[in-house]
Design an enzyme around this catalytic site. Structure first.
Site, PDB file in Angstrom:
ATOM      1  N   ARG A  45       0.839  -1.213   0.000  1.00 11.50           N
ATOM      2  CA  ARG A  45       0.000   0.000   0.000  1.00 11.50           C
ATOM      3  C   ARG A  45       0.869   1.256   0.000  1.00 11.50           C
ATOM      4  NH1 ARG A  45      -1.927   1.623   4.687  1.00 11.50           N
ATOM      5  NH2 ARG A  45      -2.493  -0.457   5.387  1.00 11.50           N
ATOM      6  N   TYR A  97     -17.032  17.031 -14.845  1.00 11.67           N
ATOM      7  CA  TYR A  97     -17.518  15.649 -14.828  1.00 11.67           C
ATOM      8  C   TYR A  97     -18.539  15.492 -13.686  1.00 11.67           C
ATOM      9  CZ  TYR A  97     -17.611  10.673 -13.901  1.00 11.67           C
ATOM     10  OH  TYR A  97     -18.044   9.403 -13.653  1.00 11.67           O
ATOM     11  N   ASP A 169      -7.967  19.128 -13.592  1.00  7.89           N
ATOM     12  CA  ASP A 169      -8.269  17.800 -14.123  1.00  7.89           C
ATOM     13  C   ASP A 169      -7.855  17.836 -15.598  1.00  7.89           C
ATOM     14  OD1 ASP A 169      -9.435  15.585 -15.345  1.00  7.89           O
ATOM     15  OD2 ASP A 169     -11.143  15.557 -13.969  1.00  7.89           O
ATOM     16  N   LYS A 194      -8.932   7.037 -19.209  1.00 13.47           N
ATOM     17  CA  LYS A 194      -9.236   7.613 -20.529  1.00 13.47           C
ATOM     18  C   LYS A 194      -8.013   7.537 -21.458  1.00 13.47           C
ATOM     19  CE  LYS A 194     -13.088   8.780 -18.405  1.00 13.47           C
ATOM     20  NZ  LYS A 194     -13.813   7.743 -17.744  1.00 13.47           N
TER      21      LYS A 194
HETATM   22  C1  PLP Z   1     -12.935  14.567 -16.771  1.00 13.65           C
HETATM   23  C2  PLP Z   1     -13.095  13.381 -15.866  1.00 13.65           C
HETATM   24  N1  PLP Z   1     -12.509  13.390 -14.665  1.00 13.65           N
HETATM   25  C3  PLP Z   1     -12.634  12.345 -13.813  1.00 13.65           C
HETATM   26  C4  PLP Z   1     -13.381  11.234 -14.137  1.00 13.65           C
HETATM   27  C5  PLP Z   1     -13.502  10.090 -13.168  1.00 13.65           C
HETATM   28  O1  PLP Z   1     -12.607   9.078 -13.539  1.00 13.65           O
HETATM   29  P1  PLP Z   1     -12.841   7.497 -13.249  1.00 13.65           P
HETATM   30  O2  PLP Z   1     -14.045   7.103 -14.022  1.00 13.65           O
HETATM   31  O3  PLP Z   1     -11.555   6.893 -13.750  1.00 13.65           O
HETATM   32  O4  PLP Z   1     -13.014   7.345 -11.787  1.00 13.65           O
HETATM   33  C6  PLP Z   1     -13.992  11.178 -15.390  1.00 13.65           C
HETATM   34  C7  PLP Z   1     -14.797   9.981 -15.766  1.00 13.65           C
HETATM   35  O5  PLP Z   1     -15.472   9.941 -16.747  1.00 13.65           O
HETATM   36  C8  PLP Z   1     -13.850  12.281 -16.267  1.00 13.65           C
HETATM   37  O6  PLP Z   1     -14.445  12.290 -17.477  1.00 13.65           O
END
Ligand code: PLP
Length: 379
Positions: A45, A97, A169, A194
């Site tokens: 961990r 998101y 992000d 992604k």
């Molecule tokens: C811009 C963005 N940030 C964060 C996330 C969350 O990521 P995860 O689905 O890998 O937890 C997403 C998920 O679609 C996203 O599109």
């Protein structure tokens, strides 16, 4: 080293066998040579060599100080929010998101974290939203799904003058196209699921802290060790393999996305196209200054909700599915999928409605993708 070389090699230090592919260390724990002695690895961990290799590669790509590879993008976002205390205030992009908004509004609101959602491409609006208790400005640029571009450097200055941090992000562009830490951001995070993964087969997340932010890195390390959101070594290896092709994937995806965005603009049933690589996009100039590419995401609106829903059912090559960034093109319906739980007033403010579709452009032939969209739009 340049990005393409970092993506292929990372910080890879060969072991005694000379293995070109990083070994997968599946051990959950590590033998101590003696009392108060350590190889640098004690318990999985806290640190794992395969995960560490991936974290080093991401640190190099983002030009950061230190990275944590986690089990999802949400895990990375959660660690950012865990830096806050009751009474702290956060300014969020109003286009974001949906899962991020849910975590802030459903979980952290209960712990006394206050949130204000503003159009972060409007610096005056951000300045007006600042409070003495503001500890974090949190943005997506381009934002999901309306592709709004915010000025990372200016927002970093605003945050720092107010004694707050800026977190970006960077999921939509990946570090291949945009490096927020070099523009003054303190934290950059990803849904590694992604573009960084790129094959729709791993759920992962990353958080990278800027260089010379040792106290912040130490706080994050304690939060990570205390809460255990780490990525498994199997998945870390898959992500290392994915990173090797990041540049070739995203550059081709962006080139195809631009062609499709331009073509969509000529279609009679399409009423609006949102792609920052179009000269008509309000964020075009800024995107040219702060990123080296426009990415592979194209949002667009059609004449009616009925048509949007019919298109989803008519697709043949493109898959109607959530997520983005993979080699397979996906079409998403944000209003009922990724942003289903978004508060109505935020959707109204940004124009996210039931006529909006979000296309993640994959690696298929551009002509084939347009042919599929054409038959779905005009059937
Ligand atoms: C811009 C963005 N940030 C964060 C996330 C969350 O990521 P995860 O689905 O890998 O937890 C997403 C998920 O679609 C996203 O599109």
């Amino acid at each position: 080293m340049k990005d393409f070389s970092i993506e292929v090699h990372g910080a890879h230090a060969y072991d005694a066998t000379g293995a070109i592919s990083e070994p997968i260390y599946l051990s959950a724990t590590f033998r101590h040579p003696g009392f108060r002695q350590s190889t640098g690895y004690d318990y999985g961990r806290v640190a794992n060599p395969t995960r560490g290799e991936l974290e080093s590669a991401m640190t190099m790509l983002e030009r950061g100080g230190c990275t944590w590879a986690m089990s999802s993008g949400m895990a990375a976002i959660n660690i950012v929010f865990m830096l806050l205390s009751a009474g702290d205030h956060v300014i969020f992009s109003n286009d974001l998101y949906g899962g991020t908004v849910r975590l802030a509004n459903e979980v952290y609101a209960r712990y006394g974290i206050e949130a204000t959602y503003v159009d972060t491409s409007d610096l005056a609006a951000v300045r007006a939203a600042l409070r003495p208790s503001t500890k974090l400005i949190y943005i997506e640029t381009p934002s999901n799904p309306m592709m709004i571009i915010s000025d990372i450097r200016a927002l970093a200055d605003l945050a720092h003058d107010a004694g707050a941090l800026l977190a970006v992000d960077n999921t939509f562009l990946s570090p291949h196209f945009q490096k927020p830490l070099t523009l003054g951001a303190d934290l950059v995070l990803h849904s590694g699921t992604k573009y960084l993964c790129g094959h729709n087969d791993v759920i992962a997340g990353f958080l990278t802290v800027a260089e010379n932010h040792d106290a912040l890195a130490e706080r994050i390390q304690r939060l990570v060790v205390s809460s255990g959101p780490n990525l498994s070594s199997m998945d870390a290896w898959l992500m290392l393999r994915s990173l090797k092709t990041l540049g070739v994937r995203v550059e081709r995806q962006a080139a195809t996305a631009k062609r499709i965005a331009e073509w969509l603009g000529t279609q009679r049933h399409v009423t609006q196209v949102y792609y920052p690589g179009l000269l008509s996009h309000p964020g075009y100039e800024l995107q040219c200054q702060q990123a080296t590419g426009f990415g592979g995401m194209v949002s667009f609106k059609v004449e009616s909700a009925e048509l949007a829903q019919e298109i989803l059912g008519r697709l043949k090559l493109i898959a109607f599915a959530e997520s983005l960034g993979g080699v397979e093109s996906l079409l998403t319906y944000p209003k009922v999928q990724t942003h289903a739980e978004m508060p109505e007033e935020l959707m109204r403010a940004t124009g996210l409605d039931d006529k909006l579709l979000r296309l993640s452009v994959g690696l298929e032939d551009a002509e084939d993708l347009m042919e599929d969209l054409d038959q779905a739009l005009n059937a």
